[in-house]
Design a protein around this motif. Structure first.
Motif, PDB file in Angstrom:
ATOM      1  N   HIS A   3     -21.037  26.856  19.822  1.00  0.00           N
ATOM      2  CA  HIS A   3     -21.030  27.638  21.059  1.00  0.00           C
ATOM      3  C   HIS A   3     -21.109  29.114  20.744  1.00  0.00           C
ATOM      4  N   VAL A   4     -22.029  29.802  21.407  1.00  0.00           N
ATOM      5  CA  VAL A   4     -22.206  31.232  21.164  1.00  0.00           C
ATOM      6  C   VAL A   4     -21.433  32.000  22.227  1.00  0.00           C
ATOM      7  N   ALA A   5     -20.656  33.009  21.793  1.00  0.00           N
ATOM      8  CA  ALA A   5     -19.842  33.770  22.759  1.00  0.00           C
ATOM      9  C   ALA A   5     -20.744  34.532  23.725  1.00  0.00           C
ATOM     10  N   GLN A   6     -20.279  34.633  24.969  1.00  0.00           N
ATOM     11  CA  GLN A   6     -21.102  35.276  25.985  1.00  0.00           C
ATOM     12  C   GLN A   6     -20.835  36.778  26.069  1.00  0.00           C
ATOM     13  N   GLU A   7     -21.898  37.508  26.387  1.00  0.00           N
ATOM     14  CA  GLU A   7     -21.719  38.926  26.727  1.00  0.00           C
ATOM     15  C   GLU A   7     -21.048  39.013  28.091  1.00  0.00           C
ATOM     16  N   LYS A   8     -20.408  40.154  28.400  1.00  0.00           N
ATOM     17  CA  LYS A   8     -19.794  40.333  29.727  1.00  0.00           C
ATOM     18  C   LYS A   8     -20.400  41.550  30.422  1.00  0.00           C
ATOM     19  N   TRP A   9     -20.269  41.607  31.763  1.00  0.00           N
ATOM     20  CA  TRP A   9     -20.641  42.833  32.473  1.00  0.00           C
ATOM     21  C   TRP A   9     -19.737  43.947  31.984  1.00  0.00           C
ATOM     22  N   SER A  10     -20.240  45.180  31.956  1.00  0.00           N
ATOM     23  CA  SER A  10     -19.355  46.235  31.464  1.00  0.00           C
ATOM     24  C   SER A  10     -18.282  46.619  32.471  1.00  0.00           C
ATOM     25  N   SER A  11     -18.454  46.289  33.752  1.00  0.00           N
ATOM     26  CA  SER A  11     -17.405  46.581  34.732  1.00  0.00           C
ATOM     27  C   SER A  11     -17.637  45.760  35.993  1.00  0.00           C
ATOM     28  N   GLY A  12     -16.659  45.837  36.910  1.00  0.00           N
ATOM     29  CA  GLY A  12     -16.815  45.164  38.199  1.00  0.00           C
ATOM     30  C   GLY A  12     -18.002  45.740  38.959  1.00  0.00           C
ATOM     31  N   THR A  13     -18.202  47.049  38.826  1.00  0.00           N
ATOM     32  CA  THR A  13     -19.322  47.690  39.542  1.00  0.00           C
ATOM     33  C   THR A  13     -20.659  47.182  39.014  1.00  0.00           C
ATOM     34  N   ALA A  14     -20.745  47.007  37.695  1.00  0.00           N
ATOM     35  CA  ALA A  14     -21.999  46.494  37.119  1.00  0.00           C
ATOM     36  C   ALA A  14     -22.292  45.111  37.693  1.00  0.00           C
ATOM     37  N   PHE A  15     -21.237  44.288  37.764  1.00  0.00           N
ATOM     38  CA  PHE A  15     -21.415  42.958  38.362  1.00  0.00           C
ATOM     39  C   PHE A  15     -21.902  43.091  39.802  1.00  0.00           C
ATOM     40  N   LEU A  16     -21.234  43.989  40.554  1.00  0.00           N
ATOM     41  CA  LEU A  16     -21.533  44.130  41.978  1.00  0.00           C
ATOM     42  C   LEU A  16     -23.011  44.471  42.188  1.00  0.00           C
ATOM     43  N   LEU A  17     -23.485  45.392  41.386  1.00  0.00           N
ATOM     44  CA  LEU A  17     -24.882  45.806  41.514  1.00  0.00           C
ATOM     45  C   LEU A  17     -25.828  44.628  41.211  1.00  0.00           C
ATOM     46  N   ALA A  18     -25.489  43.888  40.154  1.00  0.00           N
ATOM     47  CA  ALA A  18     -26.344  42.756  39.772  1.00  0.00           C
ATOM     48  C   ALA A  18     -26.282  41.645  40.826  1.00  0.00           C
ATOM     49  N   ALA A  19     -25.071  41.377  41.340  1.00  0.00           N
ATOM     50  CA  ALA A  19     -24.932  40.288  42.314  1.00  0.00           C
ATOM     51  C   ALA A  19     -25.574  40.676  43.647  1.00  0.00           C
ATOM     52  N   ILE A  20     -25.464  41.943  44.016  1.00  0.00           N
ATOM     53  CA  ILE A  20     -26.147  42.386  45.241  1.00  0.00           C
ATOM     54  C   ILE A  20     -27.661  42.312  45.002  1.00  0.00           C
ATOM     55  N   GLY A  21     -28.064  42.674  43.785  1.00  0.00           N
ATOM     56  CA  GLY A  21     -29.488  42.578  43.443  1.00  0.00           C
ATOM     57  C   GLY A  21     -29.993  41.148  43.583  1.00  0.00           C
ATOM     58  N   SER A  22     -29.152  40.191  43.176  1.00  0.00           N
ATOM     59  CA  SER A  22     -29.539  38.789  43.301  1.00  0.00           C
ATOM     60  C   SER A  22     -29.634  38.393  44.769  1.00  0.00           C
ATOM     61  N   ALA A  23     -28.626  38.783  45.532  1.00  0.00           N
ATOM     62  CA  ALA A  23     -28.566  38.368  46.944  1.00  0.00           C
ATOM     63  C   ALA A  23     -29.678  39.026  47.760  1.00  0.00           C
ATOM     64  N   VAL A  24     -29.862  40.325  47.535  1.00  0.00           N
ATOM     65  CA  VAL A  24     -30.902  41.040  48.284  1.00  0.00           C
ATOM     66  C   VAL A  24     -32.258  40.731  47.660  1.00  0.00           C
ATOM     67  N   GLY A  25     -33.083  40.019  48.411  1.00  0.00           N
ATOM     68  CA  GLY A  25     -34.380  39.647  47.830  1.00  0.00           C
ATOM     69  C   GLY A  25     -35.403  39.433  48.918  1.00  0.00           C
ATOM     70  N   LEU A  26     -36.400  38.622  48.604  1.00  0.00           N
ATOM     71  CA  LEU A  26     -37.416  38.308  49.609  1.00  0.00           C
ATOM     72  C   LEU A  26     -36.764  37.688  50.839  1.00  0.00           C
ATOM     73  N   GLY A  27     -35.638  36.992  50.615  1.00  0.00           N
ATOM     74  CA  GLY A  27     -34.913  36.374  51.727  1.00  0.00           C
ATOM     75  C   GLY A  27     -34.501  37.392  52.772  1.00  0.00           C
ATOM     76  N   ASN A  28     -34.114  38.587  52.341  1.00  0.00           N
ATOM     77  CA  ASN A  28     -33.653  39.607  53.299  1.00  0.00           C
ATOM     78  C   ASN A  28     -34.795  40.362  53.942  1.00  0.00           C
ATOM     79  N   ILE A  29     -35.754  40.775  53.111  1.00  0.00           N
ATOM     80  CA  ILE A  29     -36.725  41.746  53.610  1.00  0.00           C
ATOM     81  C   ILE A  29     -37.976  41.060  54.138  1.00  0.00           C
ATOM     82  N   TYR A  30     -38.320  39.934  53.523  1.00  0.00           N
ATOM     83  CA  TYR A  30     -39.535  39.240  53.940  1.00  0.00           C
ATOM     84  C   TYR A  30     -39.199  38.124  54.943  1.00  0.00           C
ATOM     85  N   ARG A  31     -38.118  37.378  54.679  1.00  0.00           N
ATOM     86  CA  ARG A  31     -37.861  36.198  55.500  1.00  0.00           C
ATOM     87  C   ARG A  31     -36.971  36.474  56.716  1.00  0.00           C
ATOM     88  N   PHE A  32     -35.860  37.214  56.502  1.00  0.00           N
ATOM     89  CA  PHE A  32     -34.909  37.414  57.600  1.00  0.00           C
ATOM     90  C   PHE A  32     -35.578  37.948  58.866  1.00  0.00           C
TER      91      PHE A  32
END
Ligand code: PFF
Length: 459
Positions: A3-32
């Protein structure tokens, strides 16, 4: 197994930006916007908001908790958390299915992401200038009927994604979202200001916020729930994986609320960027791809500074798409890397190659393979080509199944103590409320939706 150890987000904010990036997508701007249009506006928006609050946030919390508890990729997380249970092989399979689902989504998502890149190019090179609606229809039809062009732009979106993934969490994903997300917000704000100056804001307010409750029925409920799940990236291993990179000292409930709030806000704002200029130009609210790929280009072509804002609009779509495709690509790579099967770079190449074949079939199903039907024995899917079938199975079917099992897993199989510690809410009313939702409400509602999915619905 190594098992290879996993990298981590450098902070909660980094996670937030990435998770919002995941959520905000074609679903929001093209489909909604077009789903709101198809379902009558205000009432649908209200229903959507209710669903995000009642199921969306608790389910994002659920998936982040499963991911972060052991800080391992989805298949291993399901396996470890069901250790000692007779049902362990089944849960391992659920982990496996969660990792496969985003690959199915990417099979069609890359093609649409490719369209957005193609449109940026077409506006810059003047291919979308001096046109009327019939002609933009033709430009879009030319694109979808040309296998070579579709595959070229799809390959570009895939290659950008695979490159970012191959660089790892901090140097790849974090760096990409740090650049793309601020640009995305900036462009969105510019577009809304542009719309405010040039369009029918008052009509948009009325359309989006005056609910006509006659428009609400079982069908709109299903549509709104499906849209919310897709938009919040649920049931696709993304939140499991992004949760597994989350440092232990961050608050899952707060981050889940942050992601849901930002995602919903962007979907609404996208409506305010698109509807006013459509109303102001007296055009129809087209449904499906036509709204963005046929109607909007005509308007941009006719309005002051339209070319600049047209480029910005399709860039916005492209950025939103790429921060989502990386989150859909990551689960498979993360599993292969953790198991020591491949290095991250090799895993990105292998997964990318497989996905290229899938997405190429999707692209071909719009032209040379458009007559091919794979599942003719079921009425609901008999008439779907490969790309539509992939979308229906992964985004409508498997996402719901995976989200349902994630809720059942954390509600009934994993020790209550695990969730209690991970969520950090104490044994409070809020915690009990969350558990009630995932143990009772989610299974009933998703169960019902799945019955409908299988074609035995009551509506
Ligand atoms: N949430 C993305 C969108 O709205 O376009 C799509 C998506 C991304 C779905 C990641 C699922 C997922 F895991």
């Amino acid at each position: 197994m190594a098992h290879v150890a996993q990298e981590k987000w450098s902070s909660g904010t980094a996670f937030l930006l990435a998770a919002i990036g995941s959520a905000v997508g074609l679903g929001n701007i093209y489909r909604f916007p077009y789903v709101v249009g198809e379902n009558g506006g205000g009432a649908f928006v209200l229903l959507y908001l209710g669903i995000v609050i009642v199921f969306g946030i608790p389910l994002v919390m659920t998936e982040l908790t499963i991911g972060r508890r052991k800080q391992v990729p989805p298949i291993t997380a399901y396996t470890q958390l069901s250790d000692g249970k007779k049902s362990q092989p089944f849960w391992k399979f659920v982990g496996f299915s969660s990792v496969l689902t985003p690959l199915g989504i990417l099979g069609f998502y890359f093609v649409i992401a490719g369209w957005t890149l193609n449109y940026v190019y077409s506006i810059i090179t003047g291919k979308l200038s001096n046109l009327v609606e019939g002609q933009t229809q033709q430009v879009f039809a030319d694109l979808t009927s040309s296998p070579g062009t579709l595959i070229f732009w799809m390959t570009l979106s895939l290659a950008i994604t695979a490159f970012i993934i191959s660089r790892g969490i901090k140097a790849g994903l974090e760096k990409a979202v740090n650049i793309l997300m601020p640009m995305l917000f900036l462009i969105l704000v510019l577009l809304v200001i542009y719309s405010a100056f040039n369009g029918g804001m008052a009509e948009t307010f009325e359309f989006m916020f005056t609910p006509d409750f006659d428009k609400i029925n079982m069908k709109t409920l299903l549509e709104a729930t499906g849209q919310a799940f897709f938009s919040l990236s649920l049931g696709s291993a993304t939140m499991l994986v992004y949760g597994s990179y989350l440092p232990k000292d961050t608050s899952i409930p707060k981050l889940a609320c942050g992601v849901a709030f930002a995602d919903t806000f962007v979907a609404l704002i996208a409506g305010f960027a698109i509807f006013p200029i459509i109303f102001a130009n007296g055009l129809e609210l087209d449904s499906g791809p036509n709204l963005v790929f046929v109607t909007l280009p005509v308007i941009f072509d006719q309005m002051p500074f339209g070319q600049v804002f047209g480029i910005l609009f399709f860039l916005l779509l492209a950025f939103a798409a790429i921060t989502s495709t990386i989150s859909l690509f990551e689960p498979a790579v993360s599993n292969l890397e953790e198991r020591g099967i491949f290095s991250r770079k090799k895993a990105s190449l292998v997964v990318g190659t497989g996905l290229w074949c899938l997405a190429a079939l999707s692209a071909l199903s719009m032209n040379v393979l458009s007559d091919v039907r794979l599942l003719t024995f079921n009425d609901t899917v008999a008439d779907k080509n490969f790309m539509d079938l992939l979308e229906y199975m992964s985004a409508n079917g498997m996402m719901l199944v995976n989200a349902l099992f994630a809720a059942i897993f954390l509600g009934y199989i994993v020790h209550r103590k695990d969730a209690l510690e991970e969520l950090g809410l104490g044994d409070s009313l809020l915690f009990k409320f969350w558990r009630g939702i995932i143990k009772v409400v989610v299974p009933i509602v998703i169960g019902y939706l799945l019955i409908d999915f299988l074609g035995y619905g009551f509506i």
